[in-house]
Design a protein around this motif. Structure first.
Motif, mmCIF file in Angstrom:
data_model
loop_
_atom_site.group_PDB
_atom_site.id
_atom_site.type_symbol
_atom_site.label_atom_id
_atom_site.label_comp_id
_atom_site.label_asym_id
_atom_site.label_seq_id
_atom_site.Cartn_x
_atom_site.Cartn_y
_atom_site.Cartn_z
ATOM 1 N N THR A 396 0.800 -1.230 0.000
ATOM 2 C CA THR A 396 0.000 0.000 0.000
ATOM 3 C C THR A 396 0.831 1.278 0.000
ATOM 4 O O THR A 396 0.397 2.278 -0.545
ATOM 5 C CB THR A 396 -0.957 0.020 1.205
ATOM 6 N N THR A 399 1.101 3.146 -3.288
ATOM 7 C CA THR A 399 -0.107 3.400 -4.076
ATOM 8 C C THR A 399 -0.123 4.789 -4.721
ATOM 9 O O THR A 399 -0.399 4.919 -5.913
ATOM 10 C CB THR A 399 -1.369 3.237 -3.190
ATOM 11 N N MET A 416 -10.124 -0.740 -7.425
ATOM 12 C CA MET A 416 -9.077 -0.793 -6.409
ATOM 13 C C MET A 416 -9.570 -1.733 -5.312
ATOM 14 O O MET A 416 -10.645 -1.521 -4.760
ATOM 15 C CB MET A 416 -8.880 0.620 -5.866
ATOM 16 N N LEU A 426 -4.749 -2.732 -8.074
ATOM 17 C CA LEU A 426 -5.321 -1.631 -8.860
ATOM 18 C C LEU A 426 -5.573 -2.103 -10.280
ATOM 19 O O LEU A 426 -4.747 -2.816 -10.853
ATOM 20 C CB LEU A 426 -4.327 -0.468 -8.922
#
Ligand code: GTP
Length: 580
Positions: A396, A399, A416, A426
């Protein structure tokens, strides 16, 4: 072997999750290769595979395994893991009833794990999840088991936890192959029916084909007919791969009828790149090398082509950049051929605007193969570009940066999903040309190597395309005409001008290197004149001689300028056209 004692399976996984290591262990466990054999990664036979440590070609091996007092014949087909080679994965799967889906216990599910799972799922194969590398310090097989349950809907209890490196629990994998994968459905009494899923050229024996036999039998001396070309061939030798070739008297059908899904057979989504011999005298040698190599890699499409700058050559279609690099490396290593590869382009389309034009082109939509033939806006209702649905899986913390990268590549976010507390999946719709060259490298570098990427075809979308000319002192250089997206015209044009400027030798006059759209110049570089001191040799004061020389120099300049006769060495084109 009775059909019910046969299993055909593949190993699929994200790159580096341990397929080849697991294959080695399975070969050892079944006594197919010796444990002490130094030659690890037995199935990775090509030099390029050993050097890069990746699998490019799917290889097969037949294993014999005793279980519950019975002997089984297990046909294992190894597959490549990289995105570019999903064509090979689909081919391998079409000859199987089940797969081992290998997932790294530390890295967890990655983009190709997802892509490969769905290829197997759509082919209705039994999927056995295998969590590998449980010996690693950071291994977390429980977490990976939960990811598998969440993303693939397979109960986590069905996962087999192993260390392929140490051999831990690998025998349960073989038992699962026997228990969970069904035997093929075949009809031995029927006439011969087989699928050629791979072939190579052997200097002494001719074409050696790897086949999946569905119906009937095959022996030496049989005459066989290709359903596609209707040509007849005589069989010189038959055998199995164990894992090296082992001749047999007969081959019986071991595999089921298959709906040969050639995922990438249409060349719509291929990246086209020009391939030229460095020296034209090498043309025939290169031709024969390309013919032999494409026999072994039928996903490459070949069309003859010629370029004003580079001479006679070919336009080859590849499935991606790595595929292209590997093909080039194989040409060099296996056939001793040196080539110039031009920057790849994607197939754009133009929808014609009038019935008259449709009649003239014999099509409503034309595919633009050569940028020089880009139809003018007045003839077209819209231009189209190929798009792909990309999957990125990342920890994460990356991102935000990844979203910025995708936006800069004109991608549109579709979805997502958090696959656990630390990882996100994603989905983006990307114009294919935006990922052609360096997307994968950029993604890897901004995520410290942790993000993974895969994509599938998603059709075409409207695109604002324009033709960009490159000019030298106002004259179009036909070799360098490019089709670009309007938004990117300046960046692309500037980069071509800079590269051309750096590779053009100075001449006796200034050269303007320009990128233009129609009559509008959007980028410019200048190659300064090299002022030859023509007077250097005139020691004395012979003024008439001086004048003569100066006049000749001026004439020379005028003449060159007037006819635009700028000598461009071949090297300059190569530097601009070839991939970076
Ligand atoms: P491609 O052929 O490129 O698709 O990769 P692959 O999936 O076949 O992976 P490969 O078997 O080449 O393994 C990748 C790396 O992981 C190698 O360095 C292996 O030694 C290592 N590896 C494989 N299995 C294990 C394991 O169980 N434990 C540990 N610690 N390392 C492993």
């Amino acid at each position: 072997f009775p059909v019910e004692d046969i299993r055909n399976f593949s190993i699929i996984a994200h790159v580096d999750h341990g397929k080849s290591t697991l294959a080695d262990r399975l070969l050892e466990l079944t006594g197919t290769i010796d444990k002490t054999q130094k030659n690890k990664q037995v199935l990775d036979k090509l030099q390029v595979e050993r050097e890069r440590g990746i699998t490019v070609k799917a290889q097969t091996a037949s294993l014999f395994y005793s279980f519950g007092g019975k002997q089984y014949l297990l046909n294992l087909i190894d597959t490549p893991g990289h995105v570019d080679f999903s064509y090979e994965v689909s081919r391998s799967l079409s000859a199987c009833q089940g797969v081992l889906l290998v997932v790294d216990a530390n890295e967890g599910i990655q983009a190709q794990t997802v892509a490969n799972f769905f290829l197997a799922f759509e082919a209705q194969l039994s999927v056995i999840p295998v969590i590998n590398k449980i010996d690693l310090k950071n291994a977390d097989p429980e977490r990976v088991g939960k990811q598998i349950e969440k993303v693939f809907d397979i109960p986590s209890e069905e996962c087999i936890k192993i260390s392929a490196k140490l051999g831990t629990n690998v025998d349960s994998v073989l038992q699962a192959v026997i228990e969970r994968i069904p035997p093929p459905k075949v009809h031995r009494a029927n006439p011969l029916k087989a699928l050629v899923f791979d072939s190579t050229f052997d200097q002494y024996r001719g074409v050696v084909a790897s086949i999946a036999l569905f119906d009937g039998m095959l022996s030496k001396g049989d005459k066989i007919v290709s359903a596609h070309t209707k040509k007849t061939y005589e069989v010189n030798q038959v055998g199995i791969l164990n894992p090296n070739e082992q001749p047999t008297h007969k081959l019986r059908s071991l595999q089921p009828t298959c709906n040969c899904v050639c995922y990438y057979e249409s060349d719509l989504f291929m990246w086209k790149s020009g391939v030229y011999p460095i020296d034209q005298s090498e043309y025939n040698n290169l031709k024969s090398a390309i013919e032999k190599l494409t026999l072994n890699d039928s996903s490459v499409t070949v069309h003859r082509d010629s370029s004003l700058a580079l001479g006679a050559g070919w336009r080859l279609g590849f499935l991606g950049l790595l595929h292209m690099e590997v093909f080039n490396q194989r040409l060099e290593q296996e056939y001793n051929a040196s080539v110039i590869l031009t920057t790849p382009t994607v197939p754009y389309k133009a929808v014609l605007s009038s019935a008259k034009l449709i009649k003239e082109y014999k099509e409503k939509e034309i595919t633009i193969i050569n940028p020089a033939q880009f139809p003018d806006k007045s003839k077209v209702t819209e231009y189209l570009e190929p798009v792909v649905l990309g999957t990125v899986i990342t920890p994460t913390e990356y991102t935000g940066k990844i979203m910025e990268l995708c936006q800069a590549r004109r991608a549109i976010q579709k979805n997502m999903t958090f696959i656990d507390e630390n990882r996100v999946m994603l989905k983006y719709l990307f114009p294919l040309n935006e990922i052609v060259v360096d997307f994968y490298d950029s993604l890897k570098s901004l995520s410290s190597g942790y993000a993974s990427f895969d994509y599938e075809d998603a059709g075409y979308q409207t695109a604002d395309l324009i033709k960009m000319d490159i000019l030298l002192n106002g004259n179009i250089v036909e070799e360098l005409v490019t089709v670009v997206h309007r938004e990117k015209a300046y960046t692309v044009g500037k980069s071509i001008c800079e590269r051309l400027k750096d590779s053009l030798p100075r001449q006796l006059f200034e050269i303007a290197v320009q990128a233009a759209i129609g009559s509008k110049v959007i980028a410019r570089e200048t190659v300064k004149a090299y002022r030859k001191n023509v007077l250097a040799k005139c020691y004395g004061g012979d003024i008439t001689r001086k004048m003569k020389l100066l006049k000749r120099q001026a004439e020379g300049k005028k003449k060159l300028r007037k006819i635009g006769n700028i000598e461009i060495p071949k090297n300059a084109f190569i530097k601009v056209l070839k991939t970076q």
